[in-house]
Design a protein around this motif. Structure first.
Motif, short mmCIF file in Angstrom:
data_model
loop_
_atom_site.label_atom_id
_atom_site.label_comp_id
_atom_site.label_asym_id
_atom_site.label_seq_id
_atom_site.Cartn_x
_atom_site.Cartn_y
_atom_site.Cartn_z
N VAL A 25 -7.76 -14.84 -1.68
CA VAL A 25 -8.78 -13.87 -1.27
C VAL A 25 -8.11 -12.61 -0.73
O VAL A 25 -8.40 -11.49 -1.16
CB VAL A 25 -9.73 -14.48 -0.23
N HIS A 26 -7.22 -12.78 0.23
CA HIS A 26 -6.52 -11.62 0.80
C HIS A 26 -5.67 -10.92 -0.26
O HIS A 26 -5.58 -9.69 -0.29
CB HIS A 26 -5.63 -12.06 1.96
N LEU A 27 -5.08 -11.72 -1.13
CA LEU A 27 -4.25 -11.15 -2.20
C LEU A 27 -5.08 -10.26 -3.11
O LEU A 27 -4.66 -9.17 -3.50
CB LEU A 27 -3.60 -12.29 -2.99
N GLY A 28 -6.27 -10.72 -3.45
CA GLY A 28 -7.15 -9.93 -4.30
C GLY A 28 -7.59 -8.64 -3.64
O GLY A 28 -7.70 -7.59 -4.30
N GLU A 29 -7.81 -8.69 -2.33
CA GLU A 29 -8.20 -7.48 -1.60
C GLU A 29 -7.08 -6.44 -1.61
O GLU A 29 -7.31 -5.25 -1.81
CB GLU A 29 -8.57 -7.85 -0.16
N VAL A 30 -5.85 -6.91 -1.40
CA VAL A 30 -4.72 -6.00 -1.41
C VAL A 30 -4.53 -5.40 -2.80
O VAL A 30 -4.27 -4.20 -2.96
CB VAL A 30 -3.44 -6.72 -0.96
N ALA A 31 -4.66 -6.23 -3.83
CA ALA A 31 -4.49 -5.76 -5.20
C ALA A 31 -5.54 -4.69 -5.54
O ALA A 31 -5.23 -3.67 -6.17
CB ALA A 31 -4.59 -6.92 -6.18
N SER A 32 -6.77 -4.92 -5.13
CA SER A 32 -7.84 -3.94 -5.39
C SER A 32 -7.55 -2.62 -4.70
O SER A 32 -7.75 -1.54 -5.27
CB SER A 32 -9.19 -4.49 -4.90
N ALA A 33 -7.05 -2.68 -3.47
CA ALA A 33 -6.72 -1.46 -2.74
C ALA A 33 -5.58 -0.71 -3.42
O ALA A 33 -5.59 0.52 -3.49
CB ALA A 33 -6.36 -1.80 -1.30
N MET A 71 0.82 -1.21 0.00
CA MET A 71 0.00 0.00 0.00
C MET A 71 0.86 1.26 0.00
O MET A 71 0.51 2.26 -0.62
CB MET A 71 -0.91 -0.01 1.23
N ARG A 72 2.00 1.23 0.69
CA ARG A 72 2.89 2.39 0.72
C ARG A 72 3.52 2.64 -0.65
O ARG A 72 3.88 3.76 -0.98
CB ARG A 72 4.00 2.18 1.77
N LEU A 73 3.69 1.60 -1.44
CA LEU A 73 4.32 1.74 -2.76
C LEU A 73 3.33 2.05 -3.86
O LEU A 73 3.71 2.51 -4.93
CB LEU A 73 5.06 0.44 -3.11
N ALA A 74 2.06 1.79 -3.63
CA ALA A 74 1.05 1.94 -4.67
C ALA A 74 0.83 3.41 -5.02
O ALA A 74 0.77 4.27 -4.14
CB ALA A 74 -0.27 1.31 -4.22
N GLY A 75 0.74 3.68 -6.33
CA GLY A 75 0.49 5.03 -6.80
C GLY A 75 0.51 5.07 -8.31
O GLY A 75 0.89 4.08 -8.96
N PRO A 76 0.12 6.17 -8.92
CA PRO A 76 0.13 6.28 -10.38
C PRO A 76 1.52 6.03 -10.96
O PRO A 76 2.52 6.50 -10.42
CB PRO A 76 -0.32 7.74 -10.61
N GLY A 77 1.57 5.27 -12.03
CA GLY A 77 2.84 5.00 -12.69
C GLY A 77 3.62 3.84 -12.09
O GLY A 77 4.70 3.51 -12.58
N VAL A 78 3.07 3.22 -11.04
CA VAL A 78 3.75 2.10 -10.38
C VAL A 78 3.11 0.79 -10.80
O VAL A 78 1.88 0.67 -10.82
CB VAL A 78 3.68 2.24 -8.84
N ARG A 79 3.94 -0.18 -11.13
CA ARG A 79 3.44 -1.51 -11.48
C ARG A 79 3.89 -2.50 -10.41
O ARG A 79 5.08 -2.63 -10.15
CB ARG A 79 3.97 -1.93 -12.85
N LEU A 80 2.94 -3.17 -9.80
CA LEU A 80 3.21 -4.09 -8.70
C LEU A 80 2.91 -5.53 -9.09
O LEU A 80 1.89 -5.80 -9.74
CB LEU A 80 2.37 -3.72 -7.47
N SER A 81 3.77 -6.43 -8.69
CA SER A 81 3.52 -7.86 -8.80
C SER A 81 3.40 -8.39 -7.39
O SER A 81 4.38 -8.43 -6.64
CB SER A 81 4.67 -8.56 -9.54
N LEU A 82 2.19 -8.78 -7.00
CA LEU A 82 1.90 -9.18 -5.63
C LEU A 82 1.76 -10.69 -5.54
O LEU A 82 0.93 -11.28 -6.24
CB LEU A 82 0.62 -8.50 -5.15
N TRP A 83 2.56 -11.30 -4.68
CA TRP A 83 2.51 -12.75 -4.50
C TRP A 83 2.01 -13.07 -3.09
O TRP A 83 2.30 -12.36 -2.14
CB TRP A 83 3.90 -13.34 -4.66
N GLY A 84 1.29 -14.18 -2.97
CA GLY A 84 0.84 -14.62 -1.66
C GLY A 84 0.14 -15.97 -1.75
O GLY A 84 -0.23 -16.42 -2.84
N ARG A 85 -0.03 -16.61 -0.59
CA ARG A 85 -0.67 -17.92 -0.58
C ARG A 85 -2.18 -17.85 -0.59
O ARG A 85 -2.84 -18.74 -1.11
CB ARG A 85 -0.21 -18.70 0.68
N ASN A 86 -2.73 -16.79 0.01
CA ASN A 86 -4.18 -16.69 0.16
C ASN A 86 -4.76 -15.82 -0.96
O ASN A 86 -4.58 -14.60 -0.97
CB ASN A 86 -4.52 -16.07 1.52
#
Length: 229
Positions: A18-26, A1-16
């Motif tokens: 559901v939680h991963l999708g919530e973080v990605a949406s945020a 969340m601290r890194l998220a912003g316009p022009g930033v591309r994130l690759s988010l990995w995790g085991r769960n």
């Protein structure tokens, strides 16, 4: 969340997923592009192949490898069962070290990149109730330092993050804890500055030196007196 912003591309990995999708949406709500990958680091071959694929498609500038399981001694047991030793060693050391090595080599070829390996302040202490956790993280700390030296002249920095107690919420949950957001801010700043290590809160540096300076019999008594909350 601290890194998220316009022009930033994130690759988010995790085991769960559901939680991963919530973080990605945020993160997307803050203007970042966010892709997700749900996997278990116990399947290391799949993780290595996935990382190679992603880095080839869009090279990583910065990678935060935040992998860890902190299971402790089962109730009534004298030592941890073998299956727990295997699982924690794989998650806390083998997987992040392998992925860091792969990225470090690719980043060194490009002449730039930053890697963060998240360990723990517990790596400085021989905890009898968490032998595999403290031991595997101690191995990760030594590995991070060695990897840092191997690639520092190739434009790549490796930062070991050694957090102590922190609260998951925005406020202090217990005495001595700091908010997770503050840990994140300090971690990002340390990685972007290319620091070798971040210990947070800093008082854990004092505990590290006490562990080293105390006579072994005294240190052993202190460690054996520790109990889980």
């Amino acid at each position: 969340m601290r890194l998220a912003g316009p022009g930033v591309r994130l690759s988010l990995w995790g085991r769960n997923p559901v939680h991963l999708g919530e973080v990605a949406s945020a993160c997307r709500s803050r203007g970042a592009e966010a892709e997700t990958r749900s996997l278990d680091l116990a399947g290391l071959d799949a993780a290595v192949a996935a990382l190679a694929e992603e880095d080839a498609a869009a090279p990583f500038d910065c990678a935060f490898l935040v992998a860890g399981q902190g299971d402790t001694l089962p109730c009534g047991a004298v030592v941890e069962p073998p299956e727990q030793v295997i699982r924690l060693s794989q998650t806390n050391f083998t997987a992040p070290a392998t992925l860091a090595a792969m990225l470090a080599e690719r980043m060194a070829e490009r002449g730039r990149g930053r890697i963060a390996l998240v360990g723990t302040a517990a790596a400085s202490h021989s905890l009898p109730f968490a032998a595999t956790y403290s031991g595997s993280k101690a191995g990760l700390a030594r590995y991070a330092d060695a990897l840092r030296l191997a690639v520092r002249d190739r434009g790549v920095s490796v930062t070991l993050v050694s957090p102590g107690f922190f609260a998951g919420g925005p406020t202090h949950a217990r005495p001595g804890e700091i908010p997770a957001g503050r840990v994140a801010d300090k971690m990002i700043a340390a990685v972007l500055a290319g620091r070798a290590e971040l210990v947070v809160p800093r008082r854990f540096l004092l505990l590290r030196w006490l562990d080293r300076l105390l006579p072994r019999p005294v240190r052993d008594r202190v460690l054996l007196s520790l109990r889980l909350p």
